[in-house]
Design a protein around this motif. Structure first.
Motif, PDB file in Angstrom:
ATOM      1  N   ALA A 319       0.850  -1.198   0.000  1.00  0.00           N
ATOM      2  CA  ALA A 319       0.000   0.000   0.000  1.00  0.00           C
ATOM      3  C   ALA A 319       0.881   1.241   0.000  1.00  0.00           C
ATOM      4  O   ALA A 319       1.951   1.251   0.614  1.00  0.00           O
ATOM      5  CB  ALA A 319      -0.920   0.006   1.209  1.00  0.00           C
ATOM      6  N   GLN A 320       0.428   2.288  -0.663  1.00  0.00           N
ATOM      7  CA  GLN A 320       1.184   3.539  -0.733  1.00  0.00           C
ATOM      8  C   GLN A 320       0.803   4.505   0.374  1.00  0.00           C
ATOM      9  O   GLN A 320       1.600   5.359   0.747  1.00  0.00           O
ATOM     10  CB  GLN A 320       0.960   4.195  -2.100  1.00  0.00           C
ATOM     11  CG  GLN A 320       1.502   3.382  -3.261  1.00  0.00           C
ATOM     12  CD  GLN A 320       1.115   3.961  -4.612  1.00  0.00           C
ATOM     13  OE1 GLN A 320       0.145   4.732  -4.711  1.00  0.00           O
ATOM     14  NE2 GLN A 320       1.853   3.621  -5.651  1.00  0.00           N
ATOM     15  N   THR A 321      -0.423   4.389   0.901  1.00  0.00           N
ATOM     16  CA  THR A 321      -0.870   5.283   1.964  1.00  0.00           C
ATOM     17  C   THR A 321      -1.673   4.492   3.007  1.00  0.00           C
ATOM     18  O   THR A 321      -2.259   3.447   2.705  1.00  0.00           O
ATOM     19  CB  THR A 321      -1.763   6.420   1.428  1.00  0.00           C
ATOM     20  OG1 THR A 321      -2.961   5.854   0.883  1.00  0.00           O
ATOM     21  CG2 THR A 321      -1.052   7.219   0.370  1.00  0.00           C
ATOM     22  N   VAL A 322      -1.689   5.038   4.218  1.00  0.00           N
ATOM     23  CA  VAL A 322      -2.516   4.506   5.298  1.00  0.00           C
ATOM     24  C   VAL A 322      -3.333   5.659   5.858  1.00  0.00           C
ATOM     25  O   VAL A 322      -2.830   6.778   6.007  1.00  0.00           O
ATOM     26  CB  VAL A 322      -1.666   3.880   6.420  1.00  0.00           C
ATOM     27  CG1 VAL A 322      -2.555   3.423   7.569  1.00  0.00           C
ATOM     28  CG2 VAL A 322      -0.844   2.709   5.888  1.00  0.00           C
ATOM     29  N   GLN A 323      -4.598   5.402   6.161  1.00  0.00           N
ATOM     30  CA  GLN A 323      -5.470   6.431   6.720  1.00  0.00           C
ATOM     31  C   GLN A 323      -6.247   5.868   7.901  1.00  0.00           C
ATOM     32  O   GLN A 323      -6.743   4.744   7.846  1.00  0.00           O
ATOM     33  CB  GLN A 323      -6.451   6.951   5.655  1.00  0.00           C
ATOM     34  CG  GLN A 323      -5.779   7.643   4.487  1.00  0.00           C
ATOM     35  CD  GLN A 323      -6.756   8.035   3.388  1.00  0.00           C
ATOM     36  OE1 GLN A 323      -7.939   7.710   3.438  1.00  0.00           O
ATOM     37  NE2 GLN A 323      -6.259   8.743   2.380  1.00  0.00           N
ATOM     38  N   TRP A 324      -6.320   6.680   8.969  1.00  0.00           N
ATOM     39  CA  TRP A 324      -7.151   6.370  10.127  1.00  0.00           C
ATOM     40  C   TRP A 324      -8.145   7.502  10.297  1.00  0.00           C
ATOM     41  O   TRP A 324      -7.765   8.674  10.186  1.00  0.00           O
ATOM     42  CB  TRP A 324      -6.319   6.296  11.407  1.00  0.00           C
ATOM     43  CG  TRP A 324      -5.231   5.285  11.447  1.00  0.00           C
ATOM     44  CD1 TRP A 324      -5.280   4.018  11.974  1.00  0.00           C
ATOM     45  CD2 TRP A 324      -3.879   5.443  10.989  1.00  0.00           C
ATOM     46  NE1 TRP A 324      -4.068   3.387  11.873  1.00  0.00           N
ATOM     47  CE2 TRP A 324      -3.184   4.240  11.269  1.00  0.00           C
ATOM     48  CE3 TRP A 324      -3.191   6.495  10.375  1.00  0.00           C
ATOM     49  CZ2 TRP A 324      -1.842   4.064  10.960  1.00  0.00           C
ATOM     50  CZ3 TRP A 324      -1.862   6.321  10.042  1.00  0.00           C
ATOM     51  CH2 TRP A 324      -1.199   5.114  10.334  1.00  0.00           C
ATOM     52  N   GLY A 325      -9.409   7.199  10.580  1.00  0.00           N
ATOM     53  CA  GLY A 325     -10.347   8.283  10.843  1.00  0.00           C
ATOM     54  C   GLY A 325     -11.755   7.998  10.393  1.00  0.00           C
ATOM     55  O   GLY A 325     -12.175   6.838  10.273  1.00  0.00           O
ATOM     56  N   GLY A 326     -12.508   9.077  10.122  1.00  0.00           N
ATOM     57  CA  GLY A 326     -13.919   8.966   9.807  1.00  0.00           C
ATOM     58  C   GLY A 326     -14.249   9.384   8.391  1.00  0.00           C
ATOM     59  O   GLY A 326     -13.517  10.149   7.756  1.00  0.00           O
ATOM     60  N   GLU A 327     -15.380   8.888   7.918  1.00  0.00           N
ATOM     61  CA  GLU A 327     -15.878   9.225   6.581  1.00  0.00           C
ATOM     62  C   GLU A 327     -17.392   9.337   6.638  1.00  0.00           C
ATOM     63  O   GLU A 327     -18.062   8.500   7.244  1.00  0.00           O
ATOM     64  CB  GLU A 327     -15.476   8.155   5.563  1.00  0.00           C
ATOM     65  CG  GLU A 327     -16.044   8.377   4.171  1.00  0.00           C
ATOM     66  CD  GLU A 327     -15.732   7.241   3.211  1.00  0.00           C
ATOM     67  OE1 GLU A 327     -16.257   7.261   2.090  1.00  0.00           O
ATOM     68  OE2 GLU A 327     -14.963   6.330   3.594  1.00  0.00           O
ATOM     69  N   VAL A 328     -17.916  10.374   6.034  1.00  0.00           N
ATOM     70  CA  VAL A 328     -19.357  10.541   5.869  1.00  0.00           C
ATOM     71  C   VAL A 328     -19.659  10.629   4.388  1.00  0.00           C
ATOM     72  O   VAL A 328     -19.006  11.391   3.662  1.00  0.00           O
ATOM     73  CB  VAL A 328     -19.874  11.802   6.596  1.00  0.00           C
ATOM     74  CG1 VAL A 328     -21.277  12.181   6.116  1.00  0.00           C
ATOM     75  CG2 VAL A 328     -19.886  11.581   8.103  1.00  0.00           C
TER      76      VAL A 328
END
Length: 413
Positions: A319-328
């Motif tokens: 993977a090139q990026t990692v993301q933690w958090g929320g999405e609406v």
């Protein structure tokens, strides 16, 4: 006397036949009109869900053309749980971030369990075709750009990373990532309309924003996919930025389940509340170095299953990026009036009392195959007045990421 015994025998046979028939109906009928074969056992959950225990070798995943001759991997070949002494970013004294690790289970566990050799699959209860959704797209996220529509024609949404999606995330890139992990506090946010959703998740992605590959896991409130507003465990994948591929859980073939304990799409229990314990789920997605399959681990020990490497082109490698958090997601993201669908628990980031969405113990696995805190991260919010972020990293032993918001409010009309 013989006549009496003959009547008793006939009544007994009738009872047995009725019982067998009722079991067949319970096990094999599909409320959407479809028939689900290979069901060993069915469990009626107190929340209304029906969990079918399906033969692990005959699960829906193998209907995918790329998995026609796939040999199932029953467990990861490499244990990536061990962290180095420098796994956390900070080592000096400071804010005490220690909090009880209060993990969750699933509601259906109160009603039974699936035997070994089977996987629990939540039965679809709603006929989405009758609501105007086809089987091929009702469980897929909306593409970045709709057909025959130019994003540049909608100046109000130019700042969104993805059209109709509002993100509040902590972002890591610059390395080849082989895994990501996080403790996600579980809430039940308000979702205004049936065609909107709110999630808190861990994501790994590769490719450009208009044609990326992604694998995600976390919790979601998604009426369109699940038919209600309960908080549910989910996994998601796509190989073309949701243009033609992608789905939640096992609503399309692809994700291979191996655990008989966790049902994807099932309701999470219990849920956090502002005055109660901080219930959370631990999600860990990592690439198996031997098979290149991407595993999803729940808690610290349950391997739910994996995405086979055959599904991907770029993620086949890393993977090139990692993301933690929320999405609406909402068609009214970036517009006025804005949607009132909440992120997290609907509160803006609260790093003092933790009364908001948050993710802790964030970790990545890089080329050295060591589980550690990422070397570089950056916070991002598409709509800061609607869904905020706060990254607590100074003077703490363990960095924390807080996010969320109510959507429509006086600052976000």
């Amino acid at each position: 006397m013989e006549f009496k015994w003959m009547i008793v025998l006939l009544l007994s046979l009738g009872t047995i036949f009725t019982t067998i028939s009722s079991k067949i109906v319970v096990n094999d009928s599909f409320s959407s009109g479809q028939q689900r074969p290979h069901v060993i056992k069915s469990i009626q959950s107190e929340d209304g869900d029906i969990i079918d225990c399906i033969d692990i070798y005959k699960q829906p995943a193998f209907d995918h053309p790329a998995l026609k001759d796939h040999k199932i991997q029953l467990s990861p070949s490499h244990d990536m749980k061990t962290e180095t002494a420098s796994a956390s970013k900070k080592t000096h004294a400071g804010r005490n971030t220690g909090s009880p690790v209060t993990l969750t289970t699933q509601t259906w566990h109160k009603s039974g369990s699936c035997p070994k050799g089977t996987v629990p699959v939540r039965r679809t209860r709603t006929n989405y075709v009758s609501k105007g959704h086809s089987d091929s797209n009702y469980a897929r996220k909306t593409p970045v750009l709709l057909h025959n529509e130019k994003q540049s024609n909608d100046s109000k949404k130019l700042y969104l990373l993805q059209q109709n999606h509002s993100l509040a995330i902590l972002h890591a890139d610059g390395f080849a990532y082989m895994g990501a992990k996080g403790d996600i506090r579980v809430w039940n946010p308000k979702v205004e309309s049936d065609d909107e959703y709110s999630t808190s998740q861990v994501s790994l992605k590769s490719g450009p924003y208009y044609d990326y590959e992604a694998i995600e896991a976390g919790w979601a409130v998604n009426p369109k996919v699940y038919g209600d507003r309960k908080t549910r465990l989910f996994v998601y994948w796509t190989v073309d930025a949701n243009q033609k591929t992608g789905c939640f859980d096992v609503t399309c073939p692809g994700f291979v389940q191996t655990s008989n304990e966790i049902a994807l799409g099932a309701a999470i229990y219990p849920i956090s509340n502002p005055t109660g314990l901080p219930y959370q789920i631990t999600i860990y997605i990592h690439k198996d170095p031997a098979t290149s399959n991407w595993w999803v681990q729940y808690g610290e020990s349950i391997n739910i299953g994996y995405w086979p490497h055959d599904l991907f082109a770029l993620l086949r490698f890393h993977a090139q990026t990692v993301q933690w958090g929320g999405e609406v997601y909402s068609p009214r993201v970036g517009t006025r009036p804005h949607t009132s669908t909440a992120m997290g628990n609907g509160k803006f980031p609260d790093y003092v009392f933790g009364n908001s969405g948050y993710i802790k113990r964030m970790r990545v696995v890089e080329n050295n195959m060591v589980l550690r805190f990422p070397q570089w991260v950056n916070g991002w919010s598409d709509e800061y007045d609607c869904y905020g972020i706060f990254y607590l990293s100074d003077y703490v032993e363990e960095p924390e990421f807080y996010f969320g918001g109510p959507g429509r409010n006086p600052m976000c009309p």
